[in-house]
Design a protein around this motif. Sequence first.
Motif, short mmCIF file in Angstrom:
data_model
loop_
_atom_site.label_atom_id
_atom_site.label_comp_id
_atom_site.label_asym_id
_atom_site.label_seq_id
_atom_site.Cartn_x
_atom_site.Cartn_y
_atom_site.Cartn_z
N LEU A 1 0.82 -1.20 0.00
CA LEU A 1 0.00 0.00 0.00
C LEU A 1 0.86 1.26 0.00
CD1 LEU A 1 -2.34 -2.00 0.61
CD2 LEU A 1 -3.28 -0.26 2.13
N ALA A 2 1.96 1.22 0.76
CA ALA A 2 2.83 2.39 0.84
C ALA A 2 3.54 2.65 -0.49
CB ALA A 2 3.86 2.20 1.96
N GLU A 3 3.94 1.58 -1.17
CA GLU A 3 4.67 1.72 -2.43
C GLU A 3 3.76 2.16 -3.56
OE1 GLU A 3 7.16 -1.16 -5.54
OE2 GLU A 3 6.97 -1.73 -3.43
N GLY A 4 2.51 1.67 -3.58
CA GLY A 4 1.61 1.96 -4.69
C GLY A 4 1.87 1.02 -5.86
N GLY A 5 0.96 1.02 -6.81
CA GLY A 5 1.11 0.14 -7.96
C GLY A 5 0.69 -1.29 -7.69
N TYR A 6 0.10 -1.52 -6.52
CA TYR A 6 -0.39 -2.86 -6.18
C TYR A 6 -1.91 -2.83 -6.08
CZ TYR A 6 4.24 -4.76 -5.22
OH TYR A 6 5.54 -5.21 -5.34
N TYR A 7 -2.54 -3.88 -6.61
CA TYR A 7 -3.99 -3.98 -6.64
C TYR A 7 -4.40 -5.36 -6.13
CZ TYR A 7 -3.63 0.00 -9.86
OH TYR A 7 -3.34 1.21 -10.43
N TRP A 8 -5.58 -5.43 -5.54
CA TRP A 8 -6.11 -6.74 -5.15
C TRP A 8 -6.47 -7.54 -6.40
CZ3 TRP A 8 -9.95 -4.33 -1.16
CH2 TRP A 8 -9.28 -4.08 0.04
N ASN A 9 -6.18 -8.81 -6.35
CA ASN A 9 -6.52 -9.73 -7.43
C ASN A 9 -7.94 -10.26 -7.20
OD1 ASN A 9 -6.70 -11.71 -9.37
ND2 ASN A 9 -4.89 -12.83 -8.72
N ALA A 10 -8.88 -9.83 -8.04
CA ALA A 10 -10.29 -10.20 -7.86
C ALA A 10 -10.64 -11.53 -8.50
CB ALA A 10 -11.19 -9.10 -8.44
N GLY A 11 -9.71 -12.12 -9.25
CA GLY A 11 -10.02 -13.38 -9.92
C GLY A 11 -11.01 -13.24 -11.06
N ILE A 12 -11.05 -12.05 -11.66
CA ILE A 12 -11.90 -11.80 -12.83
C ILE A 12 -10.98 -11.69 -14.05
CG2 ILE A 12 -13.56 -10.22 -13.90
CD1 ILE A 12 -14.28 -9.28 -11.06
N PHE A 13 -11.25 -12.48 -15.08
CA PHE A 13 -10.37 -12.55 -16.24
C PHE A 13 -11.16 -12.37 -17.53
CE2 PHE A 13 -8.77 -15.58 -13.00
CZ PHE A 13 -7.64 -14.87 -12.61
N ILE A 14 -10.49 -11.79 -18.54
CA ILE A 14 -11.10 -11.57 -19.85
C ILE A 14 -10.05 -11.93 -20.90
CG2 ILE A 14 -12.26 -9.93 -21.37
CD1 ILE A 14 -12.64 -8.18 -18.76
N TRP A 15 -10.42 -12.83 -21.84
CA TRP A 15 -9.47 -13.25 -22.87
C TRP A 15 -10.19 -14.00 -23.99
CZ3 TRP A 15 -6.99 -15.45 -18.03
CH2 TRP A 15 -7.77 -16.47 -17.48
N ARG A 16 -9.55 -14.07 -25.13
CA ARG A 16 -10.01 -14.98 -26.17
C ARG A 16 -9.77 -16.41 -25.69
NH1 ARG A 16 -7.46 -11.14 -29.68
NH2 ARG A 16 -8.86 -10.29 -31.29
N THR A 17 -10.68 -17.31 -26.02
CA THR A 17 -10.46 -18.71 -25.65
C THR A 17 -9.19 -19.24 -26.30
OG1 THR A 17 -11.95 -19.34 -27.45
CG2 THR A 17 -12.88 -19.26 -25.23
N SER A 18 -8.93 -18.82 -27.53
CA SER A 18 -7.72 -19.29 -28.22
C SER A 18 -6.46 -18.83 -27.50
CB SER A 18 -7.72 -18.80 -29.67
OG SER A 18 -7.80 -17.39 -29.73
N VAL A 19 -6.49 -17.62 -26.94
CA VAL A 19 -5.30 -17.07 -26.28
C VAL A 19 -5.04 -17.78 -24.96
CG1 VAL A 19 -4.31 -15.00 -25.20
CG2 VAL A 19 -5.49 -14.82 -27.41
N VAL A 20 -6.09 -18.03 -24.19
CA VAL A 20 -5.86 -18.70 -22.90
C VAL A 20 -5.42 -20.15 -23.13
CG1 VAL A 20 -8.26 -19.49 -22.50
CG2 VAL A 20 -6.74 -19.02 -20.57
#
Length: 354
Positions: A194-213
């Motif tokens: 939190l002090a450094e910044g640039g960090y986010y919670w990982n919500a486990g929500i993903f978006i991608w082409r099926t071919s790419v994953v």
Amino acid sequence: MSDNPIDHAFCVIMAGGKGERFWPLSTELAPKPFLKLIGEKSMIQLTVERAVKIVPEERVFIILGEPHLPIAREQLPQLPDRNFIVEPDGRDTAPCVGFAAISLMSIDEKAFMITLPADHYVPDVQGFVDTVLNGLKCAASGDYLVTIGITPTRPETGYGYINAYEDCELPGVSCWKVNNIVEKPDEKKARAYLAEGGYYWNAGIFIWRTSVVLTGLERHMPDLAAGLMEIRSIRERDSRGDILAIFMGLPKKSIDYGLMEKADNVLMVPARFAWDDVGTWTSLARVHDLDEDGNLRVGKTVCVDTKDCVVYGNGITVATLGVADLVIVGSEDGVLVCSGNRAQEVKKIVGQLE
């Protein structure tokens, strides 16, 4: 069908979790996604309501285990039968995502997956929709694995974190290059993030082409990818091959550990909505109104000289006297009493019961 990404987008809701931290309310046949923890609708019903703001009902799919199929159909009668993808076995989220991907590719070779957990709290539906649509544009702009990051509001040790600070500079979208994805930290590390910044919670929500994953799984989890391709071949031939045996031989790993932490084509979209994974009994206090003594009281409860407790009566009356900082849950399936600061460990009780 057009080449517009939204016309090829599917929402896949992962409902395979056991929800052990919500024992005794969460049971084997009715785990956390099917509980009414917030309001009069279950968590999965609320998730589907958000999903249909993005894609039509016929493109909302639920992936789950066979024991949960009856309750899912009961709670979601508006979805066609084909929209329930039954996992042959519970093997964590990497096989779950891969199995959903090959299922969607049989419907649309150009499919995009918007992968959502079934049991998260998102009060700002429009903000959620705007964020996901932005993420879809990111995924369509190249061969990217897109995740959504939540701006942290406290040094949370129960979530994984995404480190992302460099703008991708893609036209028409707002997203960041992911430097790395880190596991759940201790409190010292969480405060440093939190002090450094640039960090986010990982919500486990993903978006991608099926071919790419699937290409990503082939590169970083070749055993899983080979098994999935064998299953896809069996399905296409309408063969009686033993899909269950193949699936049970797949590696049991999360999509974060197996793919996202290793891939170099991961982008993050910052969330434009409030979020909570509502992962423990004490987390419910963050999303409910409390009484004047800081207690969360649900159902039939009587609280005397009680402070900062979660008191939950499901079908039975729960009474407290002279206690503080406890979780007390009563239902027909059992009674839970634990210290509030150990609510993350309730699944240990389930292990003992099993």
